[in-house]
Design a protein around this motif. Structure first.
Motif, PDB file in Angstrom:
ATOM      1  N   PRO A  39      -6.579  -1.996   3.733  1.00 28.12           N
ATOM      2  CA  PRO A  39      -6.917  -0.613   4.035  1.00 28.12           C
ATOM      3  C   PRO A  39      -8.357  -0.522   4.510  1.00 28.12           C
ATOM      4  O   PRO A  39      -9.248  -1.121   3.916  1.00 28.12           O
ATOM      5  CB  PRO A  39      -6.744   0.101   2.698  1.00 28.12           C
ATOM      6  N   ARG A  71       6.393  -6.425   5.401  1.00 27.14           N
ATOM      7  CA  ARG A  71       5.167  -6.114   4.709  1.00 27.14           C
ATOM      8  C   ARG A  71       5.619  -5.745   3.320  1.00 27.14           C
ATOM      9  O   ARG A  71       6.679  -5.167   3.158  1.00 27.14           O
ATOM     10  CB  ARG A  71       4.487  -4.932   5.371  1.00 27.14           C
ATOM     11  N   GLY A  96       5.577   3.850   0.854  1.00 33.37           N
ATOM     12  CA  GLY A  96       5.021   3.200   2.032  1.00 33.37           C
ATOM     13  C   GLY A  96       4.584   4.187   3.101  1.00 33.37           C
ATOM     14  O   GLY A  96       4.137   3.778   4.165  1.00 33.37           O
ATOM     15  N   THR A 141       0.841   3.763   3.926  1.00 28.44           N
ATOM     16  CA  THR A 141       0.643   2.497   4.635  1.00 28.44           C
ATOM     17  C   THR A 141       1.056   2.643   6.088  1.00 28.44           C
ATOM     18  O   THR A 141       0.324   2.259   7.005  1.00 28.44           O
ATOM     19  CB  THR A 141       1.495   1.398   3.979  1.00 28.44           C
ATOM     20  N   ARG A 166      -1.405   4.668   8.004  1.00 31.91           N
ATOM     21  CA  ARG A 166      -2.622   3.923   8.340  1.00 31.91           C
ATOM     22  C   ARG A 166      -2.397   3.002   9.536  1.00 31.91           C
ATOM     23  O   ARG A 166      -3.284   2.798  10.347  1.00 31.91           O
ATOM     24  CB  ARG A 166      -3.082   3.093   7.146  1.00 31.91           C
ATOM     25  N   GLU A 206       0.256   1.307  -2.462  1.00 28.58           N
ATOM     26  CA  GLU A 206      -0.119   1.995  -1.232  1.00 28.58           C
ATOM     27  C   GLU A 206      -1.585   1.857  -0.889  1.00 28.58           C
ATOM     28  O   GLU A 206      -2.015   2.200   0.201  1.00 28.58           O
ATOM     29  CB  GLU A 206       0.252   3.474  -1.321  1.00 28.58           C
TER      30      GLU A 206
END
Lengths: 274, 325
Positions: A272, B11, B36, B39, B42, B322
Motif C-alpha cells: 500500500p 493476489r 478486497g 485493495t 488502490r 486490506e
C-alpha cells in the motif's frame, strides 16, 4: 501477503511545467498552512530564544571559546541557537508528510499526474522556506550580541541558513516518508537529531572537545553549518574551517540528502502506498 | 470512450478478479470489509501495482502507464484529502495546479465546480468550518475538477447522514447522465449498491456475483422465507423431504427461496405446529444474493466464514488483509 518491490525508472523527459507547477503549489500549501497555525510559528521561535537566553546567560563569562578573545557565552551560542531554530522548523515541517499520509491528502497527490520529484521538491522547498525565514527572523537579535549586520554579512548568513534548511528538510522528508506515526518520528528526533545538534559546535567548540568527540563532530555535517554561520557572523573570530570549505560541505550535504529523499519517493511497490 | 476492461490475477487479497465496466455507467463494487474492495481500489487508482494480472482503464494499464491514466481519472478517497486549513477555493486551486491547470481557466473551472456541488457561497471559507456533508462535496469537487472521464470513489458516503448520502448519489447520477462520466463506487452498504446500474459483489478476493441489481435478485425465484426454530437442521431436513424444496441453514435460521412465499408459509406453519418460532418473508434483497452465492451472511466474521469456504472452494485462502492505515 505476497509483496514484490518494483523500482520504476525515473523519467527524465518531464517538462519543466509539469514539474514546477505542482512543486510550486505544494510549496505554497506548506507555507500557507504553517502561517495559519499561529501556535507553531510562536513555538518554533520562542523555544530557541528561551534556550539561548537561559543557557547563554547561565554560562555567562565562565566560558572560553578557546580563541584568544574571551567571548560571552550568549555571543558564542548565538549561531548555534539560530541553527537550532532552523533544525526544529525543518524537521517539524516535514512531520506534515506523516500527517498528509494519515489523512488522505498524500493519496490525492499521489494519484495526480505529478512526477514524484515534484512532490519532494515542493515539500522540501516549502520546509526550507519556512526554516530559512524563521532562522533569519532570529537575526533581529544580532545587534545585541555585537554583530554588525551589514548587507554582505546578511546575504552570507542567508545563504548558509538556506543550505542548512534545505539539507535538514530533505533529511526530515526522508525520515518521515516511510513512517506512519508521528510518535515514531519524535523518537527519531530525540535519538538522532538532538545529538546531531549537540555535537555540531553549537554548544561548545571543537577545540574544547576530547579527541573522539572531536572526530564525531568533524563527521557531523551540521558542524559545518554552525561553523560557517559563526565565521560569517563573527568575521573577526574565524572558526576551525574556512568559510568556503564549510559551504562546499553544506552544498554536498544538501545534495546527498535531497538525493536520498528523491530515491525514497520513487519507489513504487505492490505494498500500500499509504 | 472505449469500454473499460479490468483484469486481475492472483493476489492474497484479490484472487483473480475480472470484470468490465461500461462507459457512462454507475458501477458498484459491493463487499464486506476484508473482501478486497480497498485493495482493488488502490490498484485501479494507480497507488499499488498488482502482483499479477492487469487493470485497463480507458486503454491505459494502471500498473505500467500510471501518469497517462492519472490525467484521465478522478479519485475520491474514503479518507479526507482536502486541507482543512485552506479555503474551498484554495483547495481546488491547489488540486488544479497538480493537474496542470492554471490561471483564468482554472479560476473559471473552480467557480463552475463549486456551483455544481453547491458550495459557491462558501468558496472563501476554510474547509475546517464545513459540515461533514460539505467536506465530502468538496472532496467530490476535487476529484471532478480536471473533468475526468472516469471517477473512482471509495466508500464516499462514510460518516454522512442520510440526507447528505442521498444528495451525493443524486450528484453521481447527474454526472453519469449529463456528462457521461463513468462512476465506479465501492460500498459495503446494500441500499447503496441497489442504486447502481450494475455491480459486482466481492467476497474474500473473488467476484461472487456480477449484474444489475434486478438481474441478481431475479436469480432468486420468488420470495425469501426465513424461519427461526430451535433445531434448524432437523426442521430443514423435514421440509426438504415433505415439500421437496431446497432449504439452507444459515446461522441458525432456515432459509427457503420459493415463489408464492406467502402461501407456502401457511403450509409450513400448519405442517410443523409448534416448531417454528418466527417467520419472515420478503422480496429478495442483494443480501440474499450474497447469502446464496457465499453460503454466509454479509456481516459474518470472516474467520467464521473461512471454515465454510474451505469446503466450498478448492483453496482455503484466508482473506487478505486490506492494508488500511
Amino acid at each position: 501477503m505476497a509483496t514484490r518491490a518494483e523500482t520504476y525508472p525515473v523519467r527524465s523527459d518531464v517538462q519543466s511545467d509539469e514539474l514546477l507547477l505542482p512543486a510550486f503549489t505544494l510549496w505554497w500549501r506548506e507555507v500557507v498552512r504553517f502561517y495559519r497555525q499561529r501556535a507553531r510559528v510562536v513555538g518554533v521561535i520562542a523555544s530557541p530564544v528561551l534556550f539561548w537566553l537561559v543557557i547563554g546567560s547561565g554560562f555567562g563569562r565562565s566560558f572560553s571559546s578557546g580563541g584568544g578573545t574571551s567571548q560571552h557565552y550568549l555571543d558564542y551560542f548565538y549561531p548555534g541557537a539560530l541553527i537550532m531554530i532552523v533544525l526544529f522548523t525543518s524537521i517539524f515541517t516535514m512531520m506534515s508528510v506523516i500527517e498528509d499520509r494519515k489523512e488522505g491528502f498524500l493519496l490525492s497527490v499521489l494519484v495526480a499526474p505529478v512526477p514524484r520529484s515534484a512532490i519532494v521538491l515542493g515539500k522540501v522547498l516549502g520546509g526550507t522556506t519556512l526554516a530559512t525565514i524563521q532562522g533569519l527572523i532570529f537575526l533581529v537579535f544580532a545587534p545585541f550580541v555585537g554583530i554588525h549586520l551589514g548587507l554582505m554579512v546578511f546575504v552570507m548568513a542567508a545563504i548558509i541558513v538556506f543550505l542548512v534548511s534545505f539539507a535538514l528538510t530533505a533529511l526530515g522528508f526522508a525520515i518521515a516518508w516511510p513512517m506512519d506515526s508521528t510518535q515514531a518520528f519524535h523518537a527519531i528526533i530525540n535519538l538522532f537529531l538532538i545529538p546531531l545538534w549537540l555535537l555540531s559546535g553549537a554548544l561548545f567548540p571543537l577545540s574544547s572537545a576530547s579527541s573522539w568527540l572531536r572526530m564525531l563532530m568533524e563527521i557531523n555535517p551540521l558542524t559545518y553549518g554552525v561553523e560557517a554561520l559563526r565565521s560569517a557572523l563573527y568575521p573577526a573570530n574565524p572558526g576551525e574551517f574556512s568559510l568556503i570549505a564549510s559551504i562546499a560541505t553544506l552544498i554536498l550535504f544538501s545534495l546527498v540528502m535531497f538525493g536520498i529523499a528523491f530515491l525514497m519517493v520513487n519507489r513504487r511497490t505492490t505494498k500500500p502506498a499509504a | 470512450m472505449r469500454d473499460i476492461v479490468h483484469r486481475y490475477g492472483e493476489r492474497a487479497a484479490l484472487n483473480g478478479v475480472s470484470f468490465e465496466v461500461r462507459p457512462a455507467e454507475l458501477f458498484g463494487l459491493l463487499g464486506p470489509n476484508g473482501s478486497g474492495k480497498t485493495t482493488l481500489f488502490r490498484i485501479l487508482s494507480t497507488l499499488m501495482v498488482p502482483v499479477a494480472g492487469r487493470a485497463l482503464i480507458l486503454g491505459h494499464n494502471a500498473a505500467e502507464d500510471p501518469s497517462q491514466l492519472r490525467r484521465e481519472i478522478g479519485v475520491v478517497f474514503q479518507a479526507q484529502s482536502i486541507d482543512l486549513k485552506l479555503t474551498a477555493a484554495e483547495n481546488l486551486m491547489h488540486q488544479g495546479h497538480l493537474y496542470g491547470l492554471r490561471g483564468a481557466a482554472l479560476k473559471k473551472r473552480i467557480a463552475e465546480i463549486l456551483a455544481r456541488v453547491g458550495l459557491a457561497d462558501r468558496a472563501k471559507e476554510k474547509a475546517e468550518t464545513f459540515s461533514g456533508g460539505m467536506q465530502r462535496r468538496l472532496e467530490l469537487a476535487k476529484g471532478l475538477l480536471h473533468g475526468p472521464k472516469v471517477l473512482l470513489l471509495d466508500e464516499p458516503t462514510t460518516g454522512l447522514d442520510p440526507g447528505a448520502r442521498r444528495d451525493l448519489w443524486q450528484y453521481l447520477r447527474i454526472l453519469r447522465d449529463e456528462e457521461r462520466v463513468t462512476v465506479l463506487v465501492t460500498t459495503h452498504l446494500m441500499e447503496e449498491a441497489e442504486r447502481c446500474d450494475r455491480l459486482v459483489i466481492l467476497n474474500e478476493g473473488r467476484v461472487v456475483a456480477l449484474g444489475t441489481p434486478t438481474e441478481l435478485k431475479r436469480e432468486i425465484g420468488g420470495d425469501v422465507i426465513v424461519l427461526e426454530t430451535k433445531d434448524p437442521e432437523r426442521l430443514a431436513g423435514k421440509i426438504r423431504t415433505q415439500f421437496r424444496t431446497d432449504t439452507n441453514v444459515v446461522e441458525g435460521q432456515v432459509r427457503i427461496e420459493r415463489e408464492h412465499g406467502h402461501r407456502f408459509v401457511t403450509d409450513l406453519v400448519e405442517a410443523f405446529p409448534g416448531e417454528i418460532d418466527a417467520v419472515s418473508i420478503a422480496k429478495p434483497s442483494l443480501e440474499d444474493v450474497f447469502i446464496r452465492r457465499t453460503g454466509h451472511r454479509f456481516w459474518t466474521e470472516s474467520e467464521e466464514s473461512t471454515a465454510k469456504e474451505t469446503l466450498r472452494l478448492r483453496s482455503g485462502q484466508t482473506p487478505g488483509h486490506e492494508g488500511k492505515h
